[in-house]
Write a protein that holds these residues in place. Structure first.
Motif, PDB file in Angstrom:
ATOM      1  N   SER A   1      78.490  -6.228  34.249  1.00 26.69           N
ATOM      2  CA  SER A   1      79.600  -5.469  34.830  1.00 26.69           C
ATOM      3  C   SER A   1      79.100  -4.297  35.660  1.00 26.69           C
ATOM      4  O   SER A   1      79.557  -4.063  36.783  1.00 26.69           O
ATOM      5  CB  SER A   1      80.532  -4.959  33.723  1.00 26.69           C
ATOM      6  OG  SER A   1      81.097  -6.023  32.997  1.00 26.69           O
ATOM      7  N   GLN A   2      78.142  -3.553  35.119  1.00 28.83           N
ATOM      8  CA  GLN A   2      77.619  -2.398  35.837  1.00 28.83           C
ATOM      9  C   GLN A   2      76.889  -2.819  37.111  1.00 28.83           C
ATOM     10  O   GLN A   2      77.004  -2.155  38.151  1.00 28.83           O
ATOM     11  CB  GLN A   2      76.707  -1.592  34.921  1.00 28.83           C
ATOM     12  CG  GLN A   2      77.451  -0.878  33.811  1.00 28.83           C
ATOM     13  CD  GLN A   2      76.547  -0.032  32.931  1.00 28.83           C
ATOM     14  OE1 GLN A   2      75.324  -0.234  32.886  1.00 28.83           O
ATOM     15  NE2 GLN A   2      77.123   0.917  32.215  1.00 28.83           N
ATOM     16  N   ALA A   3      76.141  -3.908  37.043  1.00 32.28           N
ATOM     17  CA  ALA A   3      75.432  -4.390  38.235  1.00 32.28           C
ATOM     18  C   ALA A   3      76.403  -4.820  39.316  1.00 32.28           C
ATOM     19  O   ALA A   3      76.200  -4.537  40.512  1.00 32.28           O
ATOM     20  CB  ALA A   3      74.510  -5.547  37.854  1.00 32.28           C
ATOM     21  N   ILE A   4      77.469  -5.491  38.928  1.00 29.67           N
ATOM     22  CA  ILE A   4      78.466  -5.967  39.902  1.00 29.67           C
ATOM     23  C   ILE A   4      79.187  -4.798  40.552  1.00 29.67           C
ATOM     24  O   ILE A   4      79.357  -4.755  41.780  1.00 29.67           O
ATOM     25  CB  ILE A   4      79.462  -6.912  39.194  1.00 29.67           C
ATOM     26  CG1 ILE A   4      78.765  -8.215  38.811  1.00 29.67           C
ATOM     27  CG2 ILE A   4      80.667  -7.192  40.095  1.00 29.67           C
ATOM     28  CD1 ILE A   4      79.531  -9.050  37.812  1.00 29.67           C
TER      29      ILE A   4
ATOM     30  N   GLY B   1      84.304 -10.817  44.309  1.00 35.41           N
ATOM     31  CA  GLY B   1      83.894 -12.157  43.920  1.00 35.41           C
ATOM     32  C   GLY B   1      82.499 -12.490  44.401  1.00 35.41           C
ATOM     33  O   GLY B   1      81.703 -13.109  43.682  1.00 35.41           O
ATOM     34  N   ARG B   2      82.179 -12.070  45.625  1.00 38.33           N
ATOM     35  CA  ARG B   2      80.833 -12.287  46.150  1.00 38.33           C
ATOM     36  C   ARG B   2      79.802 -11.514  45.327  1.00 38.33           C
ATOM     37  O   ARG B   2      78.699 -12.003  45.066  1.00 38.33           O
ATOM     38  CB  ARG B   2      80.772 -11.860  47.622  1.00 38.33           C
ATOM     39  CG  ARG B   2      79.389 -11.984  48.272  1.00 38.33           C
ATOM     40  CD  ARG B   2      78.955 -13.440  48.401  1.00 38.33           C
ATOM     41  NE  ARG B   2      79.799 -14.159  49.336  1.00 38.33           N
ATOM     42  CZ  ARG B   2      79.585 -14.228  50.653  1.00 38.33           C
ATOM     43  NH1 ARG B   2      78.542 -13.611  51.176  1.00 38.33           N
ATOM     44  NH2 ARG B   2      80.401 -14.918  51.429  1.00 38.33           N
ATOM     45  N   ALA B   3      80.159 -10.299  44.907  1.00 39.21           N
ATOM     46  CA  ALA B   3      79.256  -9.505  44.080  1.00 39.21           C
ATOM     47  C   ALA B   3      78.971 -10.203  42.755  1.00 39.21           C
ATOM     48  O   ALA B   3      77.833 -10.200  42.266  1.00 39.21           O
ATOM     49  CB  ALA B   3      79.848  -8.113  43.832  1.00 39.21           C
ATOM     50  N   VAL B   4      80.001 -10.811  42.168  1.00 40.88           N
ATOM     51  CA  VAL B   4      79.808 -11.566  40.923  1.00 40.88           C
ATOM     52  C   VAL B   4      78.811 -12.697  41.145  1.00 40.88           C
ATOM     53  O   VAL B   4      77.871 -12.899  40.349  1.00 40.88           O
ATOM     54  CB  VAL B   4      81.153 -12.130  40.417  1.00 40.88           C
ATOM     55  CG1 VAL B   4      80.924 -13.091  39.249  1.00 40.88           C
ATOM     56  CG2 VAL B   4      82.085 -11.002  39.989  1.00 40.88           C
ATOM     57  N   ARG B   5      78.974 -13.437  42.234  1.00 39.26           N
ATOM     58  CA  ARG B   5      78.082 -14.572  42.498  1.00 39.26           C
ATOM     59  C   ARG B   5      76.659 -14.116  42.803  1.00 39.26           C
ATOM     60  O   ARG B   5      75.684 -14.786  42.436  1.00 39.26           O
ATOM     61  CB  ARG B   5      78.644 -15.424  43.635  1.00 39.26           C
ATOM     62  CG  ARG B   5      79.912 -16.184  43.246  1.00 39.26           C
ATOM     63  CD  ARG B   5      80.311 -17.188  44.290  1.00 39.26           C
ATOM     64  NE  ARG B   5      80.855 -16.557  45.480  1.00 39.26           N
ATOM     65  CZ  ARG B   5      82.150 -16.283  45.660  1.00 39.26           C
ATOM     66  NH1 ARG B   5      83.025 -16.603  44.713  1.00 39.26           N
ATOM     67  NH2 ARG B   5      82.566 -15.709  46.761  1.00 39.26           N
ATOM     68  N   GLU B   6      76.520 -12.972  43.480  1.00 40.20           N
ATOM     69  CA  GLU B   6      75.185 -12.465  43.792  1.00 40.20           C
ATOM     70  C   GLU B   6      74.443 -12.047  42.520  1.00 40.20           C
ATOM     71  O   GLU B   6      73.250 -12.310  42.361  1.00 40.20           O
ATOM     72  CB  GLU B   6      75.284 -11.271  44.755  1.00 40.20           C
ATOM     73  CG  GLU B   6      75.696 -11.644  46.168  1.00 40.20           C
ATOM     74  CD  GLU B   6      74.681 -12.553  46.853  1.00 40.20           C
ATOM     75  OE1 GLU B   6      73.464 -12.309  46.709  1.00 40.20           O
ATOM     76  OE2 GLU B   6      75.119 -13.532  47.501  1.00 40.20           O
ATOM     77  N   VAL B   7      75.163 -11.388  41.607  1.00 40.25           N
ATOM     78  CA  VAL B   7      74.534 -11.000  40.349  1.00 40.25           C
ATOM     79  C   VAL B   7      74.205 -12.238  39.518  1.00 40.25           C
ATOM     80  O   VAL B   7      73.177 -12.285  38.827  1.00 40.25           O
ATOM     81  CB  VAL B   7      75.441 -10.018  39.567  1.00 40.25           C
ATOM     82  CG1 VAL B   7      74.897  -9.764  38.162  1.00 40.25           C
ATOM     83  CG2 VAL B   7      75.558  -8.698  40.338  1.00 40.25           C
ATOM     84  N   TYR B   8      75.047 -13.261  39.605  1.00 41.49           N
ATOM     85  CA  TYR B   8      74.745 -14.506  38.886  1.00 41.49           C
ATOM     86  C   TYR B   8      73.437 -15.128  39.386  1.00 41.49           C
ATOM     87  O   TYR B   8      72.644 -15.646  38.590  1.00 41.49           O
ATOM     88  CB  TYR B   8      75.882 -15.503  39.047  1.00 41.49           C
ATOM     89  CG  TYR B   8      75.577 -16.824  38.376  1.00 41.49           C
ATOM     90  CD1 TYR B   8      75.722 -16.976  37.002  1.00 41.49           C
ATOM     91  CD2 TYR B   8      75.117 -17.914  39.117  1.00 41.49           C
ATOM     92  CE1 TYR B   8      75.422 -18.171  36.371  1.00 41.49           C
ATOM     93  CE2 TYR B   8      74.807 -19.119  38.496  1.00 41.49           C
ATOM     94  CZ  TYR B   8      74.966 -19.237  37.131  1.00 41.49           C
ATOM     95  OH  TYR B   8      74.645 -20.424  36.515  1.00 41.49           O
ATOM     96  N   LYS B   9      73.212 -15.082  40.689  1.00 44.93           N
ATOM     97  CA  LYS B   9      71.972 -15.638  41.236  1.00 44.93           C
ATOM     98  C   LYS B   9      70.744 -14.950  40.628  1.00 44.93           C
ATOM     99  O   LYS B   9      69.710 -15.589  40.406  1.00 44.93           O
ATOM    100  CB  LYS B   9      71.941 -15.464  42.762  1.00 44.93           C
ATOM    101  CG  LYS B   9      72.927 -16.335  43.518  1.00 44.93           C
ATOM    102  CD  LYS B   9      72.832 -16.053  45.018  1.00 44.93           C
ATOM    103  CE  LYS B   9      73.872 -16.843  45.806  1.00 44.93           C
ATOM    104  NZ  LYS B   9      73.797 -16.519  47.267  1.00 44.93           N
ATOM    105  N   ILE B  10      70.881 -13.652  40.373  1.00 40.69           N
ATOM    106  CA  ILE B  10      69.752 -12.876  39.835  1.00 40.69           C
ATOM    107  C   ILE B  10      69.619 -13.047  38.328  1.00 40.69           C
ATOM    108  O   ILE B  10      68.523 -13.309  37.803  1.00 40.69           O
ATOM    109  CB  ILE B  10      69.928 -11.383  40.187  1.00 40.69           C
ATOM    110  CG1 ILE B  10      69.951 -11.186  41.709  1.00 40.69           C
ATOM    111  CG2 ILE B  10      68.817 -10.545  39.556  1.00 40.69           C
ATOM    112  CD1 ILE B  10      70.370  -9.795  42.130  1.00 40.69           C
TER     113      ILE B  10
END
Length: 250
Positions: A56-59, A93-102
């Motif tokens: 959550s904090q990263a997103i 939503g894009r931020a969620v997907r970017e953090v998921y990639k990491i």
């Protein structure tokens, strides 16, 4: 766990979040789950998160500070710069997907879920006041006049009061009371949700926050509301007539 509830009403927006983070019975901490972006006269955006706190904090950091290129080679955008609330939901939503990639592969390697959910509400310029829920996949839904509220986290205990009483035409003041009762019901039934709680109120078209308040255990109004609601429930069930079929059972 946590509990967050947001009401999208004709008069404005009510957002309420608890602050408890539970990593085991002997590791309970307090973290703010409500983030507010405000540029008076230009935009107000509220963000509430549930799920894995690190994710959550990263997103939120990515969406509010670092920025994201929404198109290949495009400029970095943040919630401070997006032109509309729909774009804000897309960016989150894009931020969620970017953090998921990491972090997603590492979590899966540890047999952990990528668990995060977000409520995003507010108004930008002359655009509409809107409220969205963003899921772990980065997709989202929007609150409507038929269903003018969204919840994330441990929501099942606080849902009945909202279902029965909240409508799009509910006054903002009444919406605040309903949100607080919903939170109290949740805290009474689930130890993973707890005080203090953070409240944000936004009046439609004001383009500035109407109220920000942290409610603690010693808050006189909240203590009175808890007691008044308990008393009202007790009185209500006592005034309901007993079923006729009880007489035949004697």
């Amino acid at each position: 766990m946590t509990y967050c509830v947001a009401l999208h009403l004709r008069g404005g927006l009510v957002m309420l979040a608890d602050t408890r983070t539970n990593a085991g019975v002997d590791n309970i901490s307090t973290f703010r789950k409500l983030t507010v972006i405000e540029t008076p006269g230009e935009r107000v955006i509220g963000i509430m998160t549930a799920g894995n706190l690190a994710l959550s904090q990263a997103i939120v950091n990515l969406a509010t500070e670092q920025g994201i290129a929404m198109e290949e080679g495009g400029p970095l955008e943040t919630l401070h710069t997006v032109p509309s609330m729909v774009r804000a939901a897309q960016l989150m939503g894009r931020a969620v997907r970017e953090v998921y990639k990491i972090d997603g592969p590492s979590l899966e390697a540890q047999s952990e879920n990528f668990s995060v959910s977000i409520l995003l509400g507010g108004q930008i310029g002359q655009g509409q006041l809107r409220l969205f829920q963003i899921y772990s996949a980065g997709n989202y839904i929007e609150a409507t006049e038929d269903t003018p509220y969204l919840q994330i986290g441990e929501h099942k205990y606080g849902k009945p009061i909202i279902d029965r009483a909240a409508t799009f035409d509910t006054e903002v003041t009444d919406g605040i009371k309903l949100a607080l009762i919903s939170m109290d019901s949740t805290m009474r039934s689930n130890l993973s949700v707890g005080m203090p709680i953070d409240l944000m109120v936004y009046r439609r078209d004001a383009l500035k926050v109407s109220m920000m308040r942290r409610i603690k255990d010693d808050d006189a109004y909240f203590k009175g509301l808890r007691q008044a609601w308990s008393d009202a429930l007790t009185k209500a069930y006592q005034t309901i007539p007993a079923p006729d079929w009880l007489k035949s059972a004697k």
